[in-house]
Design a protein around this motif. Structure first.
Motif, PDB file in Angstrom:
ATOM      1  N   ASN A 301      -1.125 -11.822   8.746  1.00 46.57           N
ATOM      2  CA  ASN A 301       0.153 -11.122   8.604  1.00 46.57           C
ATOM      3  C   ASN A 301       0.379 -10.629   7.172  1.00 46.57           C
ATOM      4  O   ASN A 301       1.460 -10.173   6.836  1.00 46.57           O
ATOM      5  CB  ASN A 301       1.319 -12.050   8.999  1.00 46.57           C
ATOM      6  N   ALA A 303      -0.974  -8.058   4.117  1.00 50.29           N
ATOM      7  CA  ALA A 303      -1.792  -6.881   3.794  1.00 50.29           C
ATOM      8  C   ALA A 303      -1.682  -6.578   2.303  1.00 50.29           C
ATOM      9  O   ALA A 303      -0.595  -6.584   1.733  1.00 50.29           O
ATOM     10  CB  ALA A 303      -1.337  -5.678   4.603  1.00 50.29           C
ATOM     11  N   PHE A 519       2.813  -5.466   9.064  1.00 52.40           N
ATOM     12  CA  PHE A 519       2.553  -6.782   8.498  1.00 52.40           C
ATOM     13  C   PHE A 519       3.859  -7.382   7.986  1.00 52.40           C
ATOM     14  O   PHE A 519       4.740  -6.666   7.507  1.00 52.40           O
ATOM     15  CB  PHE A 519       1.542  -6.680   7.354  1.00 52.40           C
TER      16      PHE A 519
END
Length: 919
Positions: A301, A303, A519
């Motif tokens: 989750n 980035a 994300f």
């Protein structure tokens, strides 16, 4: 968090569409992997996967044309250019390729936006006709050729696009134009297919027409990913394109514009962090990841979105060790791979086909990490030996034959690197391929350890194979310069792709790779003006006003694209870390992006600002000290027996640490190639030349005839000594020739000064020239003998007064050979190093009873010959008048006290060598 892709799939299920029969069309290939993943989480039984395509793949299928690499397109364009240009006006390929890239981009834009070709090319030609810069009524040849190019542009385009279509190939724009032409036929042939477009924002005219046609014929569904905060704001750039689609598409006159969200206004933790330099950002990303990923459960989750692609390697090197799973979407550009610089150096070395190579180019290649290991033997490295030979012999230029002779054990490798390529691209490509296989042989000895280097080699092997294929197919590369241009073009477009599991671990990507993906935690780097967004860049032949007139995209549209991507990343995220560079790097950086300012002005979110910088430890500046161990004392005793020279003693006065390194440890100064004749070499040449002239006159009176004879021999004498000292450096051109002439002028001026002195009635007798002097002195504090030695440049007698003379090639003035307090002569190098040296010489000669006091001692400065003989003098006070310029017994006795104190300090085991702060 419910992602956009999952929301779309849920809605399709609600509409009871058969997922197996759908064709999903996405902005990028990568989003398709995530779509399959989310689809699998919604199914309770197996199905055949639906067809998933990127928009480029879909349009390519639609057009029937195959997209070919950019380099191939440039070669094909040159073919068209040759067919439509008279031979006398034809540019060589290397210069053509520099502007052809821009022309291809313009063709691409014109086609993607379906601009009528006749209209825009005629328009451009007319503008250039009006615009030409000459005020003359009759056009010059330059202007005629310039305008001829614009008139022919339409013909270039027509023939080029037609030849590509016939070969079922095309560039992206042509493929889009052909796809738009064939959309009606496609609709008729695909009656049972339903298309789902999702996550699109900025659409070119061809894409827009294709999607609208499918929508109006009930062959498609479209899902936008836009927040109400952007689309309902009439001036927000993030909603710029979507607002246009909503108002300009006929489909939305009768159908609702769905899929606007209200997620952006939800509470978010947004931090804007200013960090100096790119590497600082990379290290801070590593620190953030350390804090955010105490366990790996939430890695997928997170980035990391890089605003600049060359930040990739520093970021990869900064990732915490406990993060073992990661997926890198963006490839590493080959231009950042170490091998790239090696081949760039090699091509640059050979492109002018030199007979002799410049030493820095040779050393640069021999020392390059990619080739250096290949020179290793069991006992040494041949590369080091070659570099040492170049430095020792002062070789500014070196031939391949000399290199081969010096490295017989590695002659084949030296031949590959340095044998002339005769400006032949074919031979160049063969030699480069052979070098790659040589490197591979070496790396194969430890494949596991050299896995990454072997991967680099593999990619470069592919690259040179591509170049070989293009060269043999088109035969347009007629020089290494042309080959290098295409090599650079390929290098900038080719990437080394990373393998990873896209659904697991940390995600590292560029801004464009983030399309459609969501994300919870996002780290965005390089959010600086000029990077995000990139700002006003216009790499096009089409003027701004013509683009506006024809509804072609400008830099404003590009800024709007990046605005959308930036805000879309924030839309569903809960934690956002926005990093920007606080320092000015070249032409960009230093100014935070307008995106950050806009976030603040909106007032929707509380943006927390902070500036971070590396912790710089406070290091107290302390001078180095070296204690005199028994070994050091033994070395000093050895030195004392051999003899201290005046220059070594002044070296100690200047900085005791220099004396320690040079005389005690025996560390020599690094021997570099003296590309331009150095000041000490010039001084040595002058000294040696004057020694050869005057040495035969020892014991004789100097005459004008002697000096006139010397004047005729200046050039051969200076040449001889330059050749002896400068080895094979060469002094027949450039700065060295100027310095060679200066040496002759200095000696000529000195001889003229001597002639003038004799004409004025002075009588000069030469007593000794370059005489080696050595004496022993006894110092009460020391229980071992002390020797002082030195070479006196000249001792003569002028009108009955003995003179001890030291030559200096630099500039010396009278006040630099005068002292006030005797105690200062051994403490202040800057002021008193020159009086110290000449008094040393006088002291040695007095001790050997070679002179009768009083005498004169001083300096002749070749840069201050007008000053004449600069005599040593003693002053009562600074700025006061000279008390006496004659050196008497009292003078040398006073000097002896200070000399013995200095040597006693050097040899005293209780006095450390203490570094001095130099100005």
């Amino acid at each position: 968090m419910t992602t956009f892709i999952k929301s779309v799939l849920v809605d399709l299920q609600k509409k009871q569409l058969n997922l197996e029969e759908l064709i999903f069309i996405l902005p990028s290939k990568r989003a398709g992997v995530f779509l399959k993943h989310h689809l699998s989480t919604l199914l309770d039984q197996p199905i055949f996967a639906p067809e998933i395509q990127s928009i480029e793949e879909f349009v390519e299928d639609l057009s029937g044309l195959k997209n070919i690499p950019n380099t191939d397109l440039i070669f094909k364009l040159y073919e068209t250019y040759k067919n439509n240009t008279h031979s006398q006006d034809l540019e060589p390929f290397e210069s053509f390729s520099k502007w052809a890239q821009i022309l291809l981009q313009d063709f691409n834009e014109i086609d993607r936006y379906l601009i009528p070709q006749e209209q825009i090319f005629d328009y451009l030609s007319d503008i250039k006709e009006l615009d030409h810069w000459s005020l003359e009524a009759n056009q010059t040849e330059l202007i005629k050729n310039h305008l001829k190019f614009w008139k022919h542009l339409k013909n270039y385009y027509a023939e080029y696009s037609e030849s590509l279509i016939q070969s079922k190939q095309g560039y992206q724009g042509l493929i889009y134009r052909e796809a738009a032409k064939g959309i009606e036929n496609y609709i008729q042939l695909s009656q049972n297919k339903t298309h789902v477009f999702l996550g699109f924002n900025a659409l070119n005219t061809a894409e827009s027409e294709i999607i609208q046609s499918l929508l109006e014929n009930n062959r498609a569904h479209i899902y936008w990913d836009i927040d109400k905060s952007f689309i309902d704001d009439p001036i927000h750039d993030a909603g710029w394109f979507t607002r246009q689609h909503r108002t300009q598409w006929n489909y939305f006159n009768t159908h609702p514009f769905n899929w606007t969200t209200s997620l952006y206004t939800e509470p978010k933790n947004i931090q804007a962090i200013g960090i100096p330099k790119l590497v600082g950002q990379a290290k801070y990303i590593g620190q953030l990841l350390e804090d955010l990923t105490k366990d790996e459960t939430n890695l997928s989750n997170i980035a990391v979105v890089l605003g600049e692609e060359h930040l990739l390697l520093p970021v990869l090197n900064s990732i915490p060790e406990h993060i073992t799973k990661l997926n890198v979407t963006m490839g590493l550009s080959l231009q950042f791979v170490p091998l790239a610089s090696f081949f760039e150096q090699l091509l640059t070395l050979h492109k002018n086909n030199p007979e002799h190579f410049y030493y820095k180019d040779v050393i640069g290649l021999l020392s390059h990490p990619s080739i250096y290991p290949l020179f290793e033997t069991k006992t040494s490295n041949i590369s080091n030996e070659l570099v040492a030979h170049i430095q020792k012999n002062n070789l500014v230029y070196i031939s391949v034959n000399e290199l081969e002779t010096l490295s017989k054990s590695h002659k084949e490798l030296i031949t590959l690197l340095f044998q002339s390529w005769n400006n032949s691209p074919t031979l160049t490509l063969k030699q480069c391929s052979d070098l790659i296989f040589k490197m591979k042989e070496h790396l194969d000895t430890n494949k596991q350890h050299n896995a990454l280097e072997l991967e680099y080699l593999y990619r470069f092997n592919i690259l040179f194979n591509q170049l070989s294929e293009l060269n043999s197919k088109y035969d347009y590369l007629n020089s290494i310069d042309a080959l290098q241009t295409i090599y650079r073009e390929l290098l900038s477009s080719e990437t080394l792709d990373f393998k990873g599991e896209p659904l697991e671990g940390l995600q590292i990507m560029g801004m464009l790779e983030s399309r459609v993906l969501d994300f919870e935690t996002v780290i965005i780097s390089s959010v600086n003006e000029g990077i995000l967004p990139s700002g006003k860049t216009n790499n096009s032949f089409i003027p701004f006003d013509v683009k506006i007139e024809n509804k072609l995209p400008t830099f404003k549209d590009k800024d709007a694209v990046y605005t959308y991507h930036f805000y879309r990343l924030l839309q569903r995220a809960k934690n956002v870390y926005i990093l920007y560079n606080t320092e000015i790097d070249a032409l960009k950086g230093g100014e935070k992006s307008r995106f950050l300012t806009q976030l603040e002005i909106e007032g929707i979110h509380d943006v927390k600002h902070s500036i971070v910088s590396p912790e710089v430890p406070i290091i107290e500046k302390s001078l180095k000290q070296i204690s005199k161990t028994p070994l050091v004392i033994e070395q000093l005793k050895t030195l004392a027996v051999k003899g201290f020279s005046p220059s070594s003693l002044t070296n100690y006065i200047r900085n005791p640490m220099d004396f320690y390194y040079e005389k005690v440890l025996g560390i020599k100064e690094f021997e570099e190639v003296e590309e331009n004749i150095a000041a000490n070499t010039l001084g040595s040449v002058i000294h040696n030349s004057l020694e050869d002239f005057y040495k035969p006159l020892e014991g004789a009176f100097l005459t004008i005839e002697h000096l006139q004879g010397f004047k005729s021999q200046i050039k051969p004498m200076v040449t001889k000594h330059f050749e002896d000292l400068y080895n094979k450096g060469g002094f027949s051109k450039g700065k060295n020739l100027i310095i060679f002439e200066i040496a002759q002028r200095y000696i000529l001026n000195f001889l003229n000064l001597e002639i003038q002195s004799l004409k004025e009635g002075n009588e000069i007798k030469i007593l000794s020239i370059e005489a080696d002097e050595a004496i022993e002195i006894k110092i009460e504090e020391l229980d071992f003998p002390i020797k002082i030695k030195g070479k006196v440049d000249r001792v003569d007698m002028c009108n009955g007064i003995t003179r001890v003379i030291d030559y200096k090639s630099g500039k010396v003035s009278q006040n630099q050979v005068e002292i006030v307090d005797w105690e200062d002569i051994t403490t202040d190098y800057k002021k008193y190093s020159k009086p110290f040296q000449i008094l040393c010489y006088a002291y040695m000669m007095r001790q050997q009873n070679q002179i009768e006091l009083p005498i004169e001692a001083g300096i002749i400065s070749f840069k201050n010959l007008n000053g004449g003989f600069l005599k040593f003098g003693k002053k009562e006070k600074p700025g006061g008048r000279l008390k006496n310029q004659m050196i008497t017994e009292e003078t040398l006795d006073n000097f002896e006290i200070e000399l013995k104190k200095l040597i006693a300090e050097i040899c005293n085991p209780d006095t450390n060598f203490i570094e001095k702060e130099l100005d």
